[in-house]
Scaffold this active site. Structure first.
Site, mmCIF file in Angstrom:
data_model
loop_
_atom_site.group_PDB
_atom_site.id
_atom_site.type_symbol
_atom_site.label_atom_id
_atom_site.label_comp_id
_atom_site.label_asym_id
_atom_site.label_seq_id
_atom_site.Cartn_x
_atom_site.Cartn_y
_atom_site.Cartn_z
ATOM 1 N N ASP A 223 0.974 -1.280 0.059
ATOM 2 C CA ASP A 223 -0.024 0.102 -0.023
ATOM 3 C C ASP A 223 1.020 1.166 -0.074
ATOM 4 O OD1 ASP A 223 -2.570 1.109 0.629
ATOM 5 O OD2 ASP A 223 -1.571 2.119 2.247
ATOM 6 N N GLU A 287 1.520 -0.663 -5.042
ATOM 7 C CA GLU A 287 0.321 0.499 -5.140
ATOM 8 C C GLU A 287 1.197 1.880 -5.310
ATOM 9 O OE1 GLU A 287 -3.587 2.883 -3.607
ATOM 10 O OE2 GLU A 287 -1.873 2.617 -2.391
HETATM 11 C C1 LIG Z 1 -5.989 1.623 -3.266
HETATM 12 C C2 LIG Z 1 -5.690 1.620 -1.840
HETATM 13 O O1 LIG Z 1 -5.659 0.750 -1.215
HETATM 14 N N1 LIG Z 1 -5.596 2.813 -1.415
HETATM 15 C C3 LIG Z 1 -5.152 3.029 0.007
HETATM 16 C C4 LIG Z 1 -3.746 3.861 0.043
HETATM 17 O O2 LIG Z 1 -3.394 4.177 1.195
HETATM 18 C C5 LIG Z 1 -4.399 4.741 2.177
HETATM 19 C C6 LIG Z 1 -3.619 4.898 3.301
HETATM 20 O O3 LIG Z 1 -3.002 3.745 4.010
HETATM 21 C C7 LIG Z 1 -5.853 4.099 2.036
HETATM 22 O O4 LIG Z 1 -6.693 4.997 2.721
HETATM 23 C C8 LIG Z 1 -6.293 3.957 0.768
HETATM 24 O O5 LIG Z 1 -7.419 3.244 0.835
#
Ligand SMILES: CC(=O)N[C@H]1CO[C@H](CO)[C@@H](O)[C@@H]1O
Ligand SMILES: *[C@@H]1O[C@H](CO)[C@@H](O)[C@H](O)[C@H]1NC(C)=O
Ligand SMILES: *[C@@H]1O[C@H](CO)[C@@H](O)[C@H](O)[C@H]1NC(C)=O
Ligand SMILES: *[C@@H]1O[C@H](CO)[C@@H](O)[C@H](O)[C@H]1NC(C)=O
Ligand SMILES: *[C@@H]1O[C@H](CO)[C@@H](O)[C@H](O)[C@H]1NC(C)=O
Ligand SMILES: *[C@@H]1O[C@H](CO)[C@@H](O)[C@H](O)[C@H]1NC(C)=O
Ligand SMILES: *[C@@H]1O[C@H](CO)[C@@H](O)[C@H](O)[C@H]1NC(C)=O
Ligand SMILES: [Ca+2]
Ligand SMILES: [Ca+2]
Length: 605
Positions: A223, A287
């Protein structure tokens, strides 16, 4: 919208499910994202759970999924719905127990499904033991987070160390009297950033990976990777000029808070951990919403792949065929040699596919994500064409929505794409026995649900199922890619093999009917058989031979197969002569991309 699916593909041999011995199992997989709160509730408390997921794994097998990743299932105060983790090595009771998790992994593996878990390394919850100890200045945790004194102001109190803004709005720094200092949080204040300049943190987080690998998981989805490391000079970031509101995330240019060199070193360290598991290949996908060069750099820094969010960030309802063509070639031509491409259609942070593109155009996007080379990523519910659900201010749960306030929550909340999966037309769409669910079920569930759609050949699910099955064929697993813009509105691509036949996909992304000549791909007398088309019309013939002209209605799509030795046309084909009209062709491992001059010209318009 009426669709036709023609299964005259008897000789379309399918590859077996993921093979334990195959180290490259992930390179062409169909990956499915499960948002555990909303997938299936097994105990009637209105929130999805692990036992619920285990009970529904057949749906994944039937949908030709190879691997699924679970959004966070760890203990969490749920300030950011599981992305604020208070214990990285345990299961939140709302989702079940560690035994439930072990059972899920065992049942999944028995069905040849790979299990990927979410790893959230940038921050912990403020309730995590490490943060509580850090607050009390207890060694070695005192330095596990990013603490700064702040700057003394004229009126004698400390202002935040700099102008950094949190992704969720407001300063990225929060003061704690216990430490007489500010801590950094790039997301919510309840999500303090871990300090990756502390070797103890680096080691502890690597041990978290080992913990889950020892439980048998096949990999991680990591993440918010660009946020891992920050520039330790803690200087102000330059202003963008896009807003005068210092609380708005777009206020500053993120030159010190994202994409830092140290982040790529940390990622490399994680790859080292995965490679300790030499018996089977364990994977990590990151990500990273970053620009192309910073994104591609993850491929050479140990990630198996960074997610390709082009279908989310680069195109919308109004995009032209050449916009789609550009996004395909942007990834394929920038990806370092020999790597696997991937195509993400949606996730729990964005509006649903059908809402973003409209029901008709969404099929074209699904078609692309499933039939382009590499990995497809499907967010749960998109295979049945679920839409965003309108959520009242009172029912809003997402912190990003709540923080925006009653007036603006609708444009900021991520709840509409997170409502329960619609299994059937019973109470709460078959998601829960309770009529009260953590987020309301979409009112369209009587018609938009898996059970109903299975019985309807025109449904989104029937379409998804047919195309995802085609993804398993040797043609789509190995075929060379050729993309062609047939005109301003019609995009087409071919996946061609020398020995297994070829797949041709044609999408009219315009508002008018278009007549196109497909013999640009294949001007031999070889017969093409229609595999899938929508809408149903005689202008899309079931077979095409020498003259391959078709009329495609607005938003229409068609998929043809030319099948070597196909029992559909009852004759043996001549070996496919590589008669491409290519001018340039890039080769990436198994995938060969060919673009002709016409495509190039249009792409440059
Ligand atoms: C797509 C995804 O998982 N987004 C996450 C990215 O990180 C933030 C903080 O941890 C999350 O709020 C998001 O949902
Ligand atoms: C913060 O202030 C304390 C005491 O005033 C001092 O000991 C410490 O070095 C300062 N830390 C930083 C990072 O400047
Ligand atoms: C932040 O600023 C952008 C303009 O850069 C604007 O579009 C957006 O709505 C603002 N967000 C909030 C929450 O005010
Ligand atoms: C790897 O395989 C060997 C031999 O088959 C086995 O003894 C060992 O336990 C395996 N290790 C892991 C981590 O699965
Ligand atoms: C991409 O991002 C990096 C780091 O944020 C930056 O240095 C670089 O200039 C950017 N490249 C382009 C083409 O914008
Ligand atoms: C892709 O094209 C190359 C070059 O023409 C060829 O060598 C290769 O066999 C093709 N791939 C497949 C799967 O047929
Ligand atoms: C296909 O072949 C026919 C007959 O040889 C020719 O007239 C036509 O121009 C060719 N079409 C394309 C697109 O090359
Ligand atoms: Ca439950
Ligand atoms: Ca960080």
């Amino acid at each position: 919208m009426k669709a036709v699916i023609v299964f005259c593909v008897i000789s379309l041999s399918m590859v077996a499910g993921s093979d334990q011995g195959n180290r490259d199992w992930w390179r062409t997989m169909s990956l499915y994202q499960i948002y555990p709160r909303s997938f299936k509730d097994s105990d009637g408390d209105g929130v999805g759970d692990l036992a619920g997921i285990t009970s529904k794994l057949d749906h994944l097998s039937e949908s030709n999924v190879d691997a699924f990743w679970l959004s966070p299932i760890y203990p969490s105060p749920m300030v950011d719905f599981g992305y604020d983790i208070s214990d990285f090595e345990s299961i939140d009771p709302v989702f079940g127990t560690m035994e439930d998790f072990e059972k899920l992994v065992a049942v999944a593996h028995a069905k040849s499904l790979k299990v990927i878990v979410d790893f959230v390394p940038n921050h912990s919850s403020d309730k995590h033991e490490w943060f509580q100890k850090s607050l009390q200045n207890i060694e070695p945790y005192n330095d596990f987070y990013v603490w700064q004194n702040g700057t003394m102001t004229e009126n004698g109190y400390f202002a935040p160390p700099n102008n950094w803004v949190s992704v969720f709005g407001g300063p990225a720094w929060t003061w704690r009297d216990e430490r007489q200092a500010y801590y950094l949080h790039q997301f919510a204040p309840e999500q303090p950033d871990l300090n990756y300049n502390n070797e103890g943190v680096v080691q502890e987080m690597q041990n978290v990976l080992r913990f889950w690998l020892n439980k048998g998981v096949d990999g991680f989805r990591i993440d918010a990777v660009p946020f891992i490391s920050e520039d330790v000079r803690y200087l102000d970031e330059p202003l963008t000029g896009r807003t005068s509101d210092p609380k708005n995330y777009t206020y500053t240019q993120k030159i010190y808070t994202t994409d830092q060199p140290r982040t790529y070193e940390i990622v490399q360290g994680w790859r080292g951990v995965l490679d300790e598991y030499t018996n089977s290949s364990k994977i990590m996908m990151v990500e990273a919403y970053a620009n192309t060069s910073m994104t591609m750099k993850y491929y050479v820094s140990g990630a198996h792949f960074p997610f390709n969010f082009g279908m989310i960030t680069d195109v919308n309802q109004d995009s032209t065929a050449s916009d789609f063509n550009n996004l395909i070639s942007k990834w394929m031509s920038n990806m370092p040699h020999g790597n696997a491409a991937n195509w993400v259609a949606g996730n729990h942070d964005k509006s649903r596919l059908v809402t973003r593109f409209g029901a008709e155009r969404a099929r074209a996007v699904t078609l692309m994500t499933l039939l382009l080379p590499g990995i497809s990523v499907t967010y749960n519910g998109e295979e049945i064409g679920m839409k965003d659900t309108w959520i009242s201010w009172e029912d809003t749960k997402d912190p990003q929505g709540c923080n925006a306030g009653k007036e603006r929550y609708e444009t900021n909340s991520r709840d509409p794409a997170r409502t329960p999966f619609q299994w059937d037309n019973t109470v709460s769409a078959g998601f829960s026995t309770s009529s009260k669910t953590w987020l309301p079920v979409n009112g369209n569930y009587k018609t938009v649900n898996l059970a109903t759609e299975k019985g309807d050949p025109n449904s989104y699910y029937s379409f998804y199922e047919a195309v995802s099955k085609l993804k398993k064929s040797p043609i789509v697993q190995n075929g060379n890619l050729t993309t062609k813009l047939l005109n301003e509105n019609v995009l087409s691509f071919a996946r061609e093999t020398l020995n297994d036949g070829s797949v041709y996909a044609i999408m009219n992304l315009g508002k008018e009917e278009e007549t196109v000549d497909l013999s640009v791909f294949d001007n031999l007398s070889r017969q093409w058989n229609l595999y899938y088309a929508t809408p149903v019309t005689d202008s899309i013939p079931k077979t095409l031979a020498m003259y391959k002209k078709i009329k495609l209605p607005s938003s229409g799509i068609a998929i043809y197969l030319s099948n070597k030795g196909s029992s559909c046309d009852g004759r043996k084909d001549e070996t496919i002569v590589s008669e491409s009209h290519s001018v340039i062709s890039y080769t990436f491992g198994k995938v060969n991309i060919v673009r002709d001059e016409w495509t190039k010209k249009l792409a440059n318009v």
